[in-house]
Design an enzyme around this catalytic site. Sequence first.
Site, PDB file in Angstrom:
ATOM      1  N   ARG A   1       0.848  -1.208   0.000  1.00  0.00           N
ATOM      2  CA  ARG A   1       0.000   0.000   0.000  1.00  0.00           C
ATOM      3  C   ARG A   1       0.877   1.250   0.000  1.00  0.00           C
ATOM      4  O   ARG A   1       2.099   1.159   0.133  1.00  0.00           O
ATOM      5  CB  ARG A   1      -0.969   0.000   1.197  1.00  0.00           C
ATOM      6  CG  ARG A   1      -0.296  -0.037   2.561  1.00  0.00           C
ATOM      7  CD  ARG A   1      -1.352  -0.266   3.649  1.00  0.00           C
ATOM      8  NE  ARG A   1      -0.735  -0.488   4.951  1.00  0.00           N
ATOM      9  CZ  ARG A   1      -0.582   0.461   5.879  1.00  0.00           C
ATOM     10  NH1 ARG A   1      -0.977   1.686   5.629  1.00  0.00           N
ATOM     11  NH2 ARG A   1      -0.021   0.180   7.033  1.00  0.00           N
TER      12      ARG A   1
ATOM     13  N   ILE B   1       3.119   4.494  -0.609  1.00  0.00           N
ATOM     14  CA  ILE B   1       4.229   4.823  -1.501  1.00  0.00           C
ATOM     15  C   ILE B   1       4.843   3.541  -2.075  1.00  0.00           C
ATOM     16  O   ILE B   1       5.177   3.473  -3.262  1.00  0.00           O
ATOM     17  CB  ILE B   1       5.297   5.639  -0.736  1.00  0.00           C
ATOM     18  CG1 ILE B   1       4.722   7.005  -0.332  1.00  0.00           C
ATOM     19  CG2 ILE B   1       6.559   5.817  -1.581  1.00  0.00           C
ATOM     20  CD1 ILE B   1       5.611   7.801   0.618  1.00  0.00           C
TER      21      ILE B   1
ATOM     22  N   GLY C   1       7.908   1.291   6.677  1.00  0.00           N
ATOM     23  CA  GLY C   1       8.189   2.253   7.744  1.00  0.00           C
ATOM     24  C   GLY C   1       6.961   2.519   8.585  1.00  0.00           C
ATOM     25  O   GLY C   1       5.827   2.312   8.145  1.00  0.00           O
TER      26      GLY C   1
ATOM     27  N   TYR D   1      11.358   8.803  14.712  1.00  0.00           N
ATOM     28  CA  TYR D   1      11.218   8.665  13.256  1.00  0.00           C
ATOM     29  C   TYR D   1      12.356   9.390  12.521  1.00  0.00           C
ATOM     30  O   TYR D   1      12.979   8.833  11.601  1.00  0.00           O
ATOM     31  CB  TYR D   1       9.862   9.243  12.854  1.00  0.00           C
ATOM     32  CG  TYR D   1       9.517   9.151  11.393  1.00  0.00           C
ATOM     33  CD1 TYR D   1       9.087   7.952  10.830  1.00  0.00           C
ATOM     34  CD2 TYR D   1       9.590  10.276  10.568  1.00  0.00           C
ATOM     35  CE1 TYR D   1       8.749   7.875   9.482  1.00  0.00           C
ATOM     36  CE2 TYR D   1       9.251  10.201   9.224  1.00  0.00           C
ATOM     37  CZ  TYR D   1       8.829   9.005   8.686  1.00  0.00           C
ATOM     38  OH  TYR D   1       8.495   8.939   7.358  1.00  0.00           O
TER      39      TYR D   1
ATOM     40  N   VAL E   1       9.663  -6.991   8.584  1.00  0.00           N
ATOM     41  CA  VAL E   1      11.101  -6.675   8.530  1.00  0.00           C
ATOM     42  C   VAL E   1      11.759  -6.600   9.909  1.00  0.00           C
ATOM     43  O   VAL E   1      12.978  -6.468  10.005  1.00  0.00           O
ATOM     44  CB  VAL E   1      11.395  -5.381   7.718  1.00  0.00           C
ATOM     45  CG1 VAL E   1      10.968  -5.521   6.271  1.00  0.00           C
ATOM     46  CG2 VAL E   1      10.774  -4.153   8.374  1.00  0.00           C
TER      47      VAL E   1
HETATM   48  P1  NDP Z   1       1.902   3.603   4.918  1.00  0.00           P
HETATM   49  O1  NDP Z   1       1.637   3.676   6.377  1.00  0.00           O
HETATM   50  O2  NDP Z   1       0.803   3.896   3.952  1.00  0.00           O
HETATM   51  O3  NDP Z   1       2.567   2.185   4.533  1.00  0.00           O
HETATM   52  C1  NDP Z   1       3.608   1.664   5.293  1.00  0.00           C
HETATM   53  C2  NDP Z   1       4.036   0.349   4.691  1.00  0.00           C
HETATM   54  O4  NDP Z   1       5.107  -0.188   5.483  1.00  0.00           O
HETATM   55  C3  NDP Z   1       2.922  -0.685   4.705  1.00  0.00           C
HETATM   56  O5  NDP Z   1       3.014  -1.477   3.552  1.00  0.00           O
HETATM   57  C4  NDP Z   1       3.245  -1.504   5.939  1.00  0.00           C
HETATM   58  O6  NDP Z   1       2.774  -2.838   5.901  1.00  0.00           O
HETATM   59  C5  NDP Z   1       4.766  -1.508   5.860  1.00  0.00           C
HETATM   60  N1  NDP Z   1       5.369  -1.878   7.134  1.00  0.00           N
HETATM   61  C6  NDP Z   1       5.359  -1.191   8.290  1.00  0.00           C
HETATM   62  N2  NDP Z   1       6.029  -1.864   9.244  1.00  0.00           N
HETATM   63  C7  NDP Z   1       6.466  -3.009   8.667  1.00  0.00           C
HETATM   64  C8  NDP Z   1       7.191  -4.133   9.130  1.00  0.00           C
HETATM   65  N3  NDP Z   1       7.609  -4.225  10.396  1.00  0.00           N
HETATM   66  N4  NDP Z   1       7.462  -5.125   8.264  1.00  0.00           N
HETATM   67  C9  NDP Z   1       7.049  -5.060   6.980  1.00  0.00           C
HETATM   68  N5  NDP Z   1       6.325  -4.037   6.487  1.00  0.00           N
HETATM   69  C10 NDP Z   1       6.044  -3.029   7.330  1.00  0.00           C
HETATM   70  O7  NDP Z   1       3.129   4.609   4.709  1.00  0.00           O
HETATM   71  P2  NDP Z   1       3.655   5.397   3.427  1.00  0.00           P
HETATM   72  O8  NDP Z   1       3.338   4.679   2.191  1.00  0.00           O
HETATM   73  O9  NDP Z   1       3.247   6.813   3.600  1.00  0.00           O
HETATM   74  O10 NDP Z   1       5.217   5.338   3.730  1.00  0.00           O
HETATM   75  C11 NDP Z   1       6.126   4.492   3.037  1.00  0.00           C
HETATM   76  C12 NDP Z   1       7.531   4.926   3.401  1.00  0.00           C
HETATM   77  O11 NDP Z   1       7.710   6.292   3.017  1.00  0.00           O
HETATM   78  C13 NDP Z   1       7.805   4.862   4.899  1.00  0.00           C
HETATM   79  O12 NDP Z   1       9.119   4.434   5.128  1.00  0.00           O
HETATM   80  C14 NDP Z   1       7.633   6.302   5.331  1.00  0.00           C
HETATM   81  O13 NDP Z   1       8.376   6.573   6.485  1.00  0.00           O
HETATM   82  C15 NDP Z   1       8.163   7.040   4.121  1.00  0.00           C
HETATM   83  N6  NDP Z   1       7.724   8.403   3.988  1.00  0.00           N
HETATM   84  C16 NDP Z   1       6.397   8.733   3.927  1.00  0.00           C
HETATM   85  C17 NDP Z   1       6.015  10.056   3.796  1.00  0.00           C
HETATM   86  C18 NDP Z   1       4.600  10.488   3.701  1.00  0.00           C
HETATM   87  O14 NDP Z   1       4.358  11.707   3.692  1.00  0.00           O
HETATM   88  N7  NDP Z   1       3.632   9.594   3.606  1.00  0.00           N
HETATM   89  C19 NDP Z   1       7.008  11.123   3.740  1.00  0.00           C
HETATM   90  C20 NDP Z   1       8.379  10.678   3.812  1.00  0.00           C
HETATM   91  C21 NDP Z   1       8.699   9.370   3.924  1.00  0.00           C
HETATM   92  P3  NDP Z   1       1.309  -3.225   6.493  1.00  0.00           P
HETATM   93  O15 NDP Z   1       0.310  -2.931   5.416  1.00  0.00           O
HETATM   94  O16 NDP Z   1       1.438  -4.657   6.816  1.00  0.00           O
HETATM   95  O17 NDP Z   1       1.093  -2.366   7.727  1.00  0.00           O
END
Ligand code: NDP
Length: 234
Positions: A12, A14, A77, A140, A49
């Site tokens: 889901r 990014i 993340g 973070y 992870v």
């Molecule tokens: P979302 O919360 O929409 O998605 C996070 C994703 O990370 C999900 O697929 C989730 O899986 C996965 N995840 C979290 N923890 C784990 C774990 N322990 N093991 C495996 N998968 C995991 O976040 P975004 O799409 O917004 O963010 C994606 C990345 O971009 C992150 O690293 C975030 O920090 C970074 N980012 C985002 C920004 C923003 O404005 N949105 C800005 C800057 C950076 P699951 O579906 O199982 O929970």
Amino acid sequence: MSRVVLVTGGNRGIGLAIAREFAAAGNTVVVTHRSGEPPEGLHGVTCDVTDSAAVDAAFSQVESEHGPVEVLVANAGVTKDGLLMRMPEEAFTDVLDANLTGAWRVTQRATRGMMKARFGRLIYISSVVGLTGAPGQVNYAASKAGLVGMARSVARELGGRGVTANVVAPGYVDTEMTAELSDKRREELMAAIPLGRTASPEEIAKAVAFLASDDAAYITGAVLPVDGGVGMGH
Ligand code: NDP
């Protein structure tokens, strides 16, 4: 050229946009997901992870089904925001474990095959906050800054083996993660964006795809901001 691409947290947000970008270009794309089914049209592997054994098993599965991972996007993340004075220790260690140690786990496992192949592309999804800091996000921001030091160290260790390691630092992107922000915080963030708008996940995906492409073969240890100007290139 078609590559085997693994995107952590590619089910889901990014990560999904990144996975779809690579798939649209004809690559074999596998996303990690922690539960449920992978998104339609993409290969999936279950993996948390924070669990080394799960990471190892996920890579073994990808290797047997598709071959060694050539492009790794460490995107998974989480946030657990709170002011420093009120932050429980596990809010710090949990975020570091998922965002930074998690990226290290997948990097260590992926680079085995990359070193053998003498080719690899490692791309880390950091954040503008890793370089600017943000109130309520000491955990973070520390995790995201850590990715820069990690990528640059890996770039130095493995450059001679044809492996590049780069960081993409997004600004404010509309996903479930940012949907949790308060209206006040959202207004503050919007006011700080020179381009005056948020990014779409697809705009982040384009930068990632570029860093994985042959056109970016001579780029390693770089931080590429995709933040509408918030960090002014850091
Ligand atoms: P979302 O919360 O929409 O998605 C996070 C994703 O990370 C999900 O697929 C989730 O899986 C996965 N995840 C979290 N923890 C784990 C774990 N322990 N093991 C495996 N998968 C995991 O976040 P975004 O799409 O917004 O963010 C994606 C990345 O971009 C992150 O690293 C975030 O920090 C970074 N980012 C985002 C920004 C923003 O404005 N949105 C800005 C800057 C950076 P699951 O579906 O199982 O929970």
